[in-house]
Write a protein that holds these residues in place. Structure first.
Motif, PDB file in Angstrom:
ATOM      1  N   GLN A  38       0.847  -1.195   0.000  1.00 32.66           N
ATOM      2  CA  GLN A  38       0.000   0.000   0.000  1.00 32.66           C
ATOM      3  C   GLN A  38       0.880   1.242   0.000  1.00 32.66           C
ATOM      4  O   GLN A  38       1.541   1.529   0.989  1.00 32.66           O
ATOM      5  N   PRO A  39       0.924   1.992  -1.089  1.00 28.50           N
ATOM      6  CA  PRO A  39       1.777   3.181  -1.101  1.00 28.50           C
ATOM      7  C   PRO A  39       1.171   4.322  -0.282  1.00 28.50           C
ATOM      8  O   PRO A  39      -0.041   4.454  -0.170  1.00 28.50           O
ATOM      9  N   THR A  40       2.044   5.106   0.324  1.00 27.19           N
ATOM     10  CA  THR A  40       1.646   6.295   1.060  1.00 27.19           C
ATOM     11  C   THR A  40       2.277   7.493   0.369  1.00 27.19           C
ATOM     12  O   THR A  40       3.488   7.530   0.166  1.00 27.19           O
ATOM     13  N   GLN A  41       1.460   8.450   0.000  1.00 23.06           N
ATOM     14  CA  GLN A  41       1.983   9.624  -0.696  1.00 23.06           C
ATOM     15  C   GLN A  41       2.553  10.620   0.303  1.00 23.06           C
ATOM     16  O   GLN A  41       1.923  10.943   1.304  1.00 23.06           O
ATOM     17  N   LEU A  42       3.751  11.083   0.024  1.00 18.72           N
ATOM     18  CA  LEU A  42       4.356  12.159   0.801  1.00 18.72           C
ATOM     19  C   LEU A  42       3.928  13.470   0.151  1.00 18.72           C
ATOM     20  O   LEU A  42       3.923  13.593  -1.071  1.00 18.72           O
ATOM     21  N   LEU A  43       3.550  14.418   0.953  1.00 24.91           N
ATOM     22  CA  LEU A  43       3.063  15.704   0.440  1.00 24.91           C
ATOM     23  C   LEU A  43       4.172  16.742   0.495  1.00 24.91           C
ATOM     24  O   LEU A  43       4.994  16.755   1.415  1.00 24.91           O
TER      25      LEU A  43
END
Length: 124
Positions: A103-108
């Protein structure tokens, strides 16, 4: 004649025999009424029993979840992941072992870096 009951002929004969008070092989109106009342009461009891079992399962599930997934109680901690932003990077995604790297987590973007916060258990 259908009464909305899903039953076999043998089971129907057993119901008639059980409620045939005078033993003549037929149900008079009082015997039939008694039979139908018993069926309605049994179905109501079955529904109420199912509802009670479902409610108990929901309670048990809630208790289990409260014991096993409380990140506060289990000393989970917040970590910040950051990646330096250069002039060409437009998006950054992180994969964590906690999610089996699936599950990828987007860095903002946060100024000159990309960041995200994640809750991790103590052993991570």
């Amino acid at each position: 004649l259908s009464l909305g009951l899903a039953t076999s002929p043998g089971a129907a004969a057993a119901l008639v025999a059980e409620h045939d008070g005078d033993g003549n092989g037929c149900l008079d109106i009082d015997e039939f009424t008694t039979l139908m009342e018993s069926i309605i009461v049994r179905e109501r009891e079955d529904r109420e029993s199912k509802k009670a079992r479902d409610l108990e399962m929901d309670r048990e599930r809630s208790l289990l979840e409260a014991r096993t997934s409380c990140w506060i109680c289990e000393s989970w901690r917040t970590i910040e992941v950051e990646f330096p932003a250069d002039g060409t990077t437009t998006a950054v995604w992180a994969y964590f072992s906690l999610d089996n790297f699936e599950q990828p987590t987007q860095l903002l973007r946060n100024g000159d870096r990309f960041t995200c916060e994640r809750m991790l258990p103590p052993e991570q």
